[in-house]
Each structure stands twice: as structure tokens, then as C-alpha cells.
Scaffold this active site. Structure first.
Site, short mmCIF file in Angstrom:
data_model
loop_
_atom_site.label_atom_id
_atom_site.label_comp_id
_atom_site.label_asym_id
_atom_site.label_seq_id
_atom_site.Cartn_x
_atom_site.Cartn_y
_atom_site.Cartn_z
N GLU A 157 -5.50 -8.56 0.38
CA GLU A 157 -6.22 -8.27 1.64
C GLU A 157 -7.67 -7.97 1.32
OE1 GLU A 157 -4.70 -5.08 4.12
OE2 GLU A 157 -2.64 -5.75 3.82
N GLU A 175 0.80 -1.22 0.00
CA GLU A 175 0.00 0.00 0.00
C GLU A 175 0.84 1.28 0.00
OE1 GLU A 175 -2.82 -0.33 3.21
OE2 GLU A 175 -3.83 -2.04 2.33
O1 IFM Z 1 -4.47 -3.43 9.01
C1 IFM Z 1 -4.38 -2.87 7.75
C2 IFM Z 1 -3.20 -3.42 6.99
O2 IFM Z 1 -2.00 -3.26 7.66
C3 IFM Z 1 -3.07 -2.72 5.66
N1 IFM Z 1 -4.31 -2.74 4.93
C4 IFM Z 1 -5.50 -2.32 5.64
C5 IFM Z 1 -5.62 -3.09 6.94
C6 IFM Z 1 -6.92 -2.69 7.67
O3 IFM Z 1 -6.92 -1.33 7.97
#
Ligand code: IFM
Length: 449
Positions: free
Chosen positions: A355, A166
Site C-alpha cells: 500500500e 498491519e
Molecule cells: O485505508 C487504510 C487501509 O485499510 C490500511 N492501510 C492504511 C489505509 C489508509 O489509511
């Protein structure tokens, strides 16, 4: 009843990140990182919490891996803590740090679980932040050195590499909005961070190709592909501007398309670009990682810095207050498929959801169970989209749920629970929630929607 069909080789995984789960912050020769510092800043993290102990995965990884195996997961996406590998950020390598990740990967392999390693998921060594962190172009040299150590020491045990998690959050949450470490609020610095993160990714991929290692390497983005709040032309334009600043600024240069035209035309000096940089960034990657949680409606706003603003949503929200928008996932995967088609001369670039998941206000029953029906509904809706877009030609090859465990949710501390496994932060006891059993059945091919 519809059936979610996924091919037998669809990669089902769970994801975590080092600072959020490992703990052992002062053990094993680990150096300080920016989250150790930021969490000491009054008011920066909910209830003054930090990752000193977190889920203690550093010591409890065999138990976590046994749970993953029992549930049928095929891959574990974890991140490597830079301050465990090179505690000062540059120079001396810490053998205890290497030994930890070797043990972790060996245990995963012993349990038949594929290893997916993220090289950087936000725990920057503090000495590098003292030199300006991601705003200082020199960081790309330090990242090159660190990535090379990871390839050399762990290359025989890693099945899939992700350079950076990210970049949006690294640059904007850390240096523009100041809600993540290092907590700065400076537009110019944020734009320097955007470019340096992109550069670091390109350099890490080009170094990787020199090693001869064959595992696929890619990057994980959290694309923000908003919809227009109305069909007015100015709102449609606002949504496109928002996408340029939040998403295309990271994705386009990495795919060899340069910085988005909206930025180069209208804000020509914001990116500290030097000759040759775009070639360095645009290294062929083997896959794209996508993190998806929500989507927002955008509208024109003359008073806002870049003339767009987010509007209220109507959907149900998760415990983070994030609207639940599975249709946004569909729009996003179709868009990504389209824009990545033909990049690096490849017909298509495989996509992985690296994710997806939600925070819920989970309740432990007197019998010790967690019936997290809201999370199951969230997962069902997003997985239905995944199954559907594959039929529409999206090259989606896997899905990692965020997260394996309840963990340190950055500025929210331990107040927000994303895990499919509950963690009692007093005893560190792990208890699979109903959502873990839902995913077990889905992976085994028995979950209907
Ligand atoms: O916890 C985070 C993760 O570290 C990165 N993506 C979003 C998740 C939820 O906020």
C-alpha cells in the site's frame, strides 16, 4: 528528465479491503463483524457512516476488474471477509461466501490479473470479539481454522497470500487507542493482541506449508521507522524506543529474532509469552509486504508512557494531515532490507509495497474529470524512491497503490478519498482520476519524473 525504470516483471497492482469496498453487509450469508458494531457506536465513525453499501464491489466487481485491466494493472490485492467465509467465526462454512471469492478470482484471471489475497484485513466476526477478540489467545485456533478454509477453497485461484494486514493497527488502534473497532483502550489487552496477532500469523503460515500449495505467502506490516527529531542522544534513543514498540515488536519475532531487546529488558512482563511461542511465530515467509504513508520525528519525553513522543513536522501534508515524506520510505526500505537479510537462511526476502497513496480533497469538474495533481505528485515522489532503492540493492518486486477506489476510510467514513478512481457514493459511478492515467502510463513505461 529522469526516467523511472522498473523491470518488465515488476508487479504493478491496486489494493482494497473487504469491509472498505464490498458492501452487501447483510447479503450472501455474511455474519456480523466488529466494524458493523463499532460503526453503530455514536461518535465512533465520521457522520455515523458504515460499510453496509461501501463501493458495492460485491455486485460491481466485473466493472472494477475491467477498469483495472484497461489501466494495465497486473495484480489486485483484495481481502477475504472472515464473516463471509465462517459467519460465526468458527464452525459452519458459508458456501455463498466461498462462491463470491471464487467468482472474483476467476474474473481477475480471465482479465489476466494476478490475485493477491489478504486473509485478515480487520473485519473480525463479532462472535469472536464477544470472547475477547485478539486479546484472547483462543483466537489463534479460530484463525487457523479460517485460514485452512481459505487455502482449501481458494488455493487453486490465489497467486499470492498475505496472512494479516498491519498488525500494528489491529493491536494498537483497536485495543490501545480505541479509534478502530472494537474501540478498547487498555494497555495490557493491546500487548496480548500484539502477541496473539503474531501467533496467528505464524500458525497460518505453518498450516499453509502443510497444504502443498506453492503460491508465495507473507505478511503486510506498516512499519513505523521514525527519525530522531534532533541529534541529541536522548532523541536518538527515543526514536529507537518508538521503533521497538511500533514496529520491531511485530517484525522481529516473525523474522526469528524474538521480541526486541528494549522491550524484553525494560518491560519484561508486557508480552504474555509462553514457552515455544517464538518458534511458532517465526515461520519462514516468502516476502514482506510494506504499507507506507508517512514518517514522523520522535523525541524524548519523560512524561509519556514509554518515554517518547512525536514532534511536529514541516512538510506539506495530505488530506489526512499526514506529512509527505518520501525520504522516510527510502530509509524504511533500506532498514527492512538490512534487518531481513539472512532471515530463515535466505540471502534476502523480497519486498512488495502493498500500500502507498494519499487522500486528497478531489474536485469533480463540470466536465466530470478529476485532475488530482497533488496525488500524482505524491505517487511520483514515492515511485522515484522505489526506482532508486532498487538500484541500491533493495529487493523490491512490486508496488500496489492504495487504493483502487475511494472507499470507507474506517473512522473517517467516506470523508477521505484515497482512490485513483473516484466513486460517487450516491450513484456508485466510477470515474478514473488523472492519477489513474498517470499510473497507466507509468506501468506502460512512459511516465517520466
Ligand atoms: O485505508 C487504510 C487501509 O485499510 C490500511 N492501510 C492504511 C489505509 C489508509 O489509511
Amino acid at each position: 528528465m529522469a526516467k523511472m525504470d522498473f523491470s518488465a516483471d515488476f508487479l504493478w497492482g491496486t489494493a482494497t479491503a473487504s469491509y472498505q469496498v464490498e458492501g452487501a453487509a447483510y447479503e450472501g450469508g455474511r455474519g456480523p463483524c466488529i466494524w458493523d458494531t463499532f460503526s453503530r457506536r455514536p461518535g465512533a465513525v465520521y457522520a455515523g457512516e458504515n460499510g453496509n453499501v461501501a463501493c458495492d464491489q460485491y455486485h460491481r466487481y466485473p466493472e472494477d476488474i475491467a477498469l483495472m485491466a484497461e489501466l494495465g494493472f497486473k495484480s489486485y490485492r483484495f481481502s477475504i471477509a472472515w464473516p463471509r467465509i465462517i459467519p460465526e467465526g468458527r464452525g459452519k462454512v458459508n458456501p455463498e461466501g466461498i462462491a463470491y471469492y471464487r467468482r472474483l478470482c476467476e474474473e481477475l484471471r480471465k482479465n489476466g490479473i494476478h490475485t493477491c489475497a489478504t486473509i485478515y484485513h480487520w473485519d473480525l466476526p463479532q462472535p469472536l470479539q464477544d470472547e475477547g477478540g485478539w486479546t484472547n489467545r483462543n483466537i489463534t485456533g479460530a484463525f487457523k481454522e479460517y485460514a485452512n478454509v481459505c487455502y482449501k477453497e481458494l488455493g487453486d485461484l490465489v497467486d499470492m497470500w498475505i496472512t494479516i494486514n498491519e498488525p500494528f493497527c489491529v493491536a494498537y488502534l483497536g485495543y490501545l487507542w480505541g479509534v478502530h473497532a472494537p474501540g478498547e483502550r487498555d494497555q495490557k489487552k493491546a500487548m496480548a493482541a500484539v502477541h496473539n496477532v503474531n501467533m496467528a500469523h505464524g500458525i497460518a503460515v505453518s498450516e499453509y506449508r502443510k497444504t502443498g500449495l506453492k503460491a508465495p505467502i507473507g505478511i503486510t506490516w506498516n512499519p513505523n521507522t521514525p527519525r530522531a527529531a534532533t541529534s541529541r542522544e536522548e532523541d536518538k534513543k527515543a526514536a529507537l524506543i518508538s521503533r521497538a514498540f511500533n514496529t520491531e515488536i511485530f517484525i522481529f519475532p516473525c523474522l526469528g529474532k524474538g521480541y526486541p531487546e528494549h522491550i524484553t529488558k525494560n518491560f519484561p512482563d508486557v508480552i504474555p509469552l509462553k514457552e515455544g511461542d517464538l518458534e511458532i511465530i517465526a515461520q519462514p515467509i516468502d516476502f514482506i509486504g510494506v504499507n507506507f504513508y508517512t514518517e514522523s520525528p520522535e523525541a524524548a519525553d519523560e512524561k509519556a508512557p514509554y518515554k517518547y513522543t512525536s514532534k511536529p513536522s514541516w512538510q506539506d501534508t495530505t488530506a489526512m494531515g499526514w506529512p509527505i515524506t518520501p525520504a522516510g520510505l527510502e530509509r524504511q526500505l533500506l532498514w527492512l532490507t538490512e534487518i531481513s537479510k539472512g532471515a530463515f537462511g535466505k540471502a534476502e526476502i523480497p519486498l512488495y509495497i502493498t500500500e502507498n497513496g494519499c487522500a486528497c480533497d478531489d474536485i469533480v469538474t463540470p466536465a466530470g474529470r478529476i485532475h488530482d495533481k497533488e496525488r500524482i505528485k505524491y505517487l511520483q515522489k514515492h515511485l522515484a524512491v522505489c526506482a532508486d532503492v532498487i538500484k541500491k540493492g533493495v529487493p523490491l518486486k512490486g508496488y500496489y497503490v492504495w487504493s483502487l477506489l475511494d472507499n470507507f476510510e474506517w473512522a473517517y467514513g467516506y470523508a477521505k478519498r484515497f482512490g485513483i478512481i473516484h466513486v460517487d457514493f450516491k450513484t456508485l459511478k466510477r470515474t478514473p482520476k488523472d492519477s489513474a492515467y498517470f499510473l497507466r502510463d507509468t506501468i506502460a513505461g512512459f511516465a517520466d519524473i
